[in-house]
Motif scaffolding. Structure first.
Motif, PDB file in Angstrom:
ATOM      1  N   SER A   9       0.873  -1.206   0.068  1.00 27.27           N
ATOM      2  CA  SER A   9      -0.101   0.119   0.129  1.00 27.27           C
ATOM      3  C   SER A   9       0.945   1.224   0.135  1.00 27.27           C
ATOM      4  O   SER A   9       0.730   2.260  -0.702  1.00 27.27           O
ATOM      5  CB  SER A   9      -0.820   0.199   1.360  1.00 27.27           C
ATOM      6  N   LEU A  10       1.923   1.215   0.873  1.00 25.86           N
ATOM      7  CA  LEU A  10       2.613   2.642   0.784  1.00 25.86           C
ATOM      8  C   LEU A  10       3.664   2.485  -0.526  1.00 25.86           C
ATOM      9  O   LEU A  10       3.715   3.688  -1.155  1.00 25.86           O
ATOM     10  CB  LEU A  10       3.882   2.110   1.792  1.00 25.86           C
ATOM     11  N   ILE A  11       4.116   1.549  -1.119  1.00 23.68           N
ATOM     12  CA  ILE A  11       4.642   1.590  -2.534  1.00 23.68           C
ATOM     13  C   ILE A  11       3.786   2.174  -3.449  1.00 23.68           C
ATOM     14  O   ILE A  11       3.807   2.988  -4.358  1.00 23.68           O
ATOM     15  CB  ILE A  11       5.203   0.230  -2.990  1.00 23.68           C
ATOM     16  N   LYS A  12       2.467   1.782  -3.412  1.00 20.23           N
ATOM     17  CA  LYS A  12       1.663   2.284  -4.450  1.00 20.23           C
ATOM     18  C   LYS A  12       1.061   3.651  -4.132  1.00 20.23           C
ATOM     19  O   LYS A  12       0.608   4.661  -5.184  1.00 20.23           O
ATOM     20  CB  LYS A  12       0.133   1.291  -4.241  1.00 20.23           C
ATOM     21  N   THR A  13       1.242   4.126  -2.946  1.00 25.03           N
ATOM     22  CA  THR A  13       0.946   5.448  -2.518  1.00 25.03           C
ATOM     23  C   THR A  13       2.207   6.312  -3.202  1.00 25.03           C
ATOM     24  O   THR A  13       1.960   7.533  -3.627  1.00 25.03           O
ATOM     25  CB  THR A  13       0.865   5.695  -1.099  1.00 25.03           C
ATOM     26  N   LEU A  14       3.161   5.884  -2.959  1.00 25.70           N
ATOM     27  CA  LEU A  14       4.581   6.532  -3.616  1.00 25.70           C
ATOM     28  C   LEU A  14       4.897   6.501  -5.014  1.00 25.70           C
ATOM     29  O   LEU A  14       5.210   7.672  -5.502  1.00 25.70           O
ATOM     30  CB  LEU A  14       5.664   6.204  -2.771  1.00 25.70           C
ATOM     31  N   THR A  15       4.712   5.241  -5.759  1.00 24.13           N
ATOM     32  CA  THR A  15       4.674   5.176  -7.251  1.00 24.13           C
ATOM     33  C   THR A  15       3.642   5.250  -8.079  1.00 24.13           C
ATOM     34  O   THR A  15       3.661   5.168  -9.147  1.00 24.13           O
ATOM     35  CB  THR A  15       5.554   4.032  -7.169  1.00 24.13           C
ATOM     36  N   GLY A  16       2.411   5.015  -7.532  1.00 24.03           N
ATOM     37  CA  GLY A  16       1.369   5.121  -8.310  1.00 24.03           C
ATOM     38  C   GLY A  16       0.577   3.687  -8.116  1.00 24.03           C
ATOM     39  O   GLY A  16       1.122   2.661  -7.790  1.00 24.03           O
ATOM     40  N   PRO A  17      -0.604   3.497  -8.380  1.00 26.38           N
ATOM     41  CA  PRO A  17      -1.320   2.160  -8.206  1.00 26.38           C
ATOM     42  C   PRO A  17      -1.074   1.292  -8.995  1.00 26.38           C
ATOM     43  O   PRO A  17      -1.494  -0.053  -8.628  1.00 26.38           O
ATOM     44  CB  PRO A  17      -3.000   2.536  -8.188  1.00 26.38           C
ATOM     45  N   ASP A  18      -0.421   1.341 -10.331  1.00 28.84           N
ATOM     46  CA  ASP A  18      -0.329   0.390 -11.282  1.00 28.84           C
ATOM     47  C   ASP A  18       1.169  -0.461 -11.105  1.00 28.84           C
ATOM     48  O   ASP A  18       1.916   0.180 -11.220  1.00 28.84           O
ATOM     49  CB  ASP A  18      -0.411   0.874 -12.611  1.00 28.84           C
ATOM     50  N   ILE A  19       0.870  -1.402 -10.646  1.00 28.10           N
ATOM     51  CA  ILE A  19       2.338  -2.648 -10.343  1.00 28.10           C
ATOM     52  C   ILE A  19       1.783  -3.894 -11.262  1.00 28.10           C
ATOM     53  O   ILE A  19       0.968  -4.583 -10.989  1.00 28.10           O
ATOM     54  CB  ILE A  19       2.450  -2.845  -8.857  1.00 28.10           C
ATOM     55  N   SER A  20       2.718  -4.036 -12.136  1.00 24.70           N
ATOM     56  CA  SER A  20       2.504  -5.368 -13.152  1.00 24.70           C
ATOM     57  C   SER A  20       2.695  -6.600 -12.429  1.00 24.70           C
ATOM     58  O   SER A  20       2.867  -6.667 -11.107  1.00 24.70           O
ATOM     59  CB  SER A  20       3.502  -5.335 -14.187  1.00 24.70           C
ATOM     60  N   LEU A  21       1.623  -7.484 -13.054  1.00 22.33           N
ATOM     61  CA  LEU A  21       1.592  -8.832 -12.428  1.00 22.33           C
ATOM     62  C   LEU A  21       2.910  -9.493 -12.533  1.00 22.33           C
ATOM     63  O   LEU A  21       3.317 -10.226 -11.546  1.00 22.33           O
ATOM     64  CB  LEU A  21       0.801  -9.735 -13.515  1.00 22.33           C
ATOM     65  N   LYS A  22       3.895  -9.038 -13.683  1.00 23.66           N
ATOM     66  CA  LYS A  22       5.158  -9.838 -13.433  1.00 23.66           C
ATOM     67  C   LYS A  22       5.922  -9.282 -12.131  1.00 23.66           C
ATOM     68  O   LYS A  22       6.612 -10.178 -11.736  1.00 23.66           O
ATOM     69  CB  LYS A  22       5.791  -9.410 -14.772  1.00 23.66           C
ATOM     70  N   THR A  23       5.938  -8.009 -11.922  1.00 24.58           N
ATOM     71  CA  THR A  23       6.392  -7.586 -10.769  1.00 24.58           C
ATOM     72  C   THR A  23       5.935  -8.309  -9.613  1.00 24.58           C
ATOM     73  O   THR A  23       6.840  -8.553  -8.447  1.00 24.58           O
ATOM     74  CB  THR A  23       6.031  -6.155 -10.581  1.00 24.58           C
TER      75      THR A  23
END
Length: 517
Positions: A9-23
């Motif tokens: 949740s913290l990472i999404k707040t800092l970098t944006g909500p889109d994190i790929s499935l591969k990641t």
């Protein structure tokens, strides 16, 4: 209602909500790898400190020449901060009875671990795997460290050490069903053997890192050899809590078994989490899945062999002349890590071969049979020279750990998503717990029996290991015959390959052959 882990949740707040499935898949593999590495690292200290708790006063260490691999295996007598440890540590220093007590310590851990495994798998399919895994790791670290605190507190009661081992084993049982279930939640069946073979290197990496950690602080007192790995698994548990997404749907991605999950949810009229709980498979139902019992019994003997090496190899190396010389406890602990280097290669090789042949049982049985001549060679020729010991140890590790790794990873995941479940549920943690729990009973017996047999020489121990390896391979005979029959039919009638795979659905070896299930 589950949500994303706090770190995600913290990472999404800092970098944006889109994190790929591969990641996310890469992160899951990394975190589960670290998690189970720490589990195995925390199991290694007893094998490293055995020769300190129960030293052999008749063996002398020489310093003539270094080992061929730098200073890592240089012969050096271990010095401690307490004179008491140079003469052993009560109650383990009591002659032959001390050796038996060391075997009982191993039994206490592994018996508790194997019994806890069945309950842990059942709970794992019904709780949030991230929280379940975190709690197990932190509590495991506490009890591993508590065993080491017996050194600083001057405790000489066998019951204290037995209790700490039993409690540690109980919480260690949370690990394997959970990590296999998490990986199974994210990855489908394609190339599962190879992926999990590589991923399963965490077992050997954990053994290696645990040995090195325990040996590195041994000169400061054997208690530190437990405290350091205990702290390691506790810190890894914090990482799991913060960043491990146990279910794809928790972070906005589809599960590879989405249709099956949704079927449960719709039929039950509940949300995703309740649907999974209603659809969770019980122990008896999981035992009826074709292939579960044969592989569970095979793993019983495979782990008997593997865990005998895990718990007794450093002790054996310190008590056995190699090239006419004995080595120190620290050197024996360092050298024993090469067995696990061979195990890493064996796990990857077994996974790759089983994927290519679509024959899990045949691959596992072949490796077990090949481990028998490897054991004979290591027993008879390992003492000739240092280099010979290293080569034969790695070959033995390859054949011993290869099938053990294959069964506990790819095979368990195959059976946990078996088509006989009819899409109603997944039983990854439960099936994994049944197979690995049964194997852990053998893992408990192997080190215990070794504690008694070693009194009369190590030849008896190696004979026991050879018999165990043979029985492990023989238990898969029916599945091997089924797999080989279908492979030969495929070669004879390549044009009817699709029909052959369709016909495999009802075969006892069905989860082990082919990807079209």
């Amino acid at each position: 209602m589950r949500g994303p882990p706090p770190g995600i949740s913290l990472i999404k707040t800092l970098t944006g909500p889109d994190i790929s499935l591969k990641t996310f898949k890469s992160l899951v593999l990394l975190l589960t790898f670290i998690a189970y590495t720490s589990y195995h690292a925390s199991r290694k200290p007893p094998s490293i400190v055995k020769s300190v708790l129960h030293p052999d006063p008749h063996h002398h260490h020489h310093h003539h020449r270094p080992w061929p691999i730098g200073d890592l295996f240089v012969r050096r007598r271990v010095t401690t901060t307490s004179n008491s440890t140079s003469h052993g540590w009560a109650p383990f220093d009591d002659g032959p009875d001390g050796t038996a007590m060391l075997g009982e310590i191993d039994l206490a851990f592994l018996a508790s671990y194997s019994l806890g495994m069945y309950g842990a798998g059942h709970l794992g399919d019904r709780t949030d795997l991230r929280l379940f895994l975190t709690a197990g790791m932190i509590m495991s670290g506490c009890f591993v460290a508590a065993f080491g605190m017996g050194y600083f507190w001057g405790i000489h009661s066998i019951w204290y050490y037995l209790s700490m081992q039993m409690l540690a084993g109980l919480f260690q049982a949370t690990g394997w069903p959970s990590v296999v279930a998490v990986v199974g939640n994210w990855f489908g069946e394609r190339k599962r053997g190879l992926i999990m073979g590589i991923w399963n290197a965490h077992t050997s990496v954990g053994n290696i890192s645990g040995s090195l950690m325990a040996a590195s602080v041994l000169q400061h007192g054997w208690g530190w050899s437990f405290i350091l790995p205990g702290a390691f698994i506790g810190l890894a548990g914090v990482l799991v809590f913060l960043f491990l997404a146990a279910y794809p749907e928790d972070v906005g991605h589809k599960c590879p078994y989405g249709e099956r999950s949704s079927a449960v949810d719709v039929e039950g009229g509940k949300d995703g989490e309740e649907g999974r709980r209603r659809g969770a498979v019980g122990l008896l139902e999981a035992c009826r899945i074709p292939g579960v019992i044969p592989f569970a019994m095979c793993l019983f003997f495979a782990k008997l062999v593997a865990y005998t090496f895990l718990y007794w190899l450093p002790f054996y190396l310190s008590q056995t002349p190699i090239g006419g010389e004995y080595m120190s406890v620290k050197s024996a602990g360092n050298l024993s890590t090469l067995f696990d280097v061979g195990g890493i290669i064996g796990g990857i090789l077994a996974g790759y071969i089983s994927d290519k042949l679509n024959a899990r049982a045949t691959t596992a049985a072949t490796f077990m049979y090949l481990s028998i001549p490897a054991l004979i060679a290591y027993n008879k020729l390992g003492g000739i020279s240092q280099s010979m010991n290293i080569i034969l140890m790695m070959i033995t590790g390859l054949f011993v750990n290869g099938p053990y790794a294959l069964i506990t990873t790819a095979v368990s995941a195959d059976l946990g998503t078996h088509s006989s479940l009819k899409g109603d549920s997944r039983a990854l943690a439960t099936v994994t717990a049944i197979i690995d729990g049964t194997g852990s009973v053998g893992a408990a017996l192997g080190p215990l029996i070794t504690g008694f047999l070693s009194r009369n020489g190590w030849d008896l121990v190696f004979r026991m290991l050879m018999v165990g390896a043979f029985i492990a391979g023989a238990l898969l005979s029916s599945l091997v015959i089924s797999e080989l029959t279908q492979i030969f039919q495929c070669w004879r009638k390549p044009s009817s390959n699709q029909g052959r795979q369709q016909g495999m659905t009802d075969s006892v070896a069905e989860p082990l052959l082919g990807e079209n299930r």
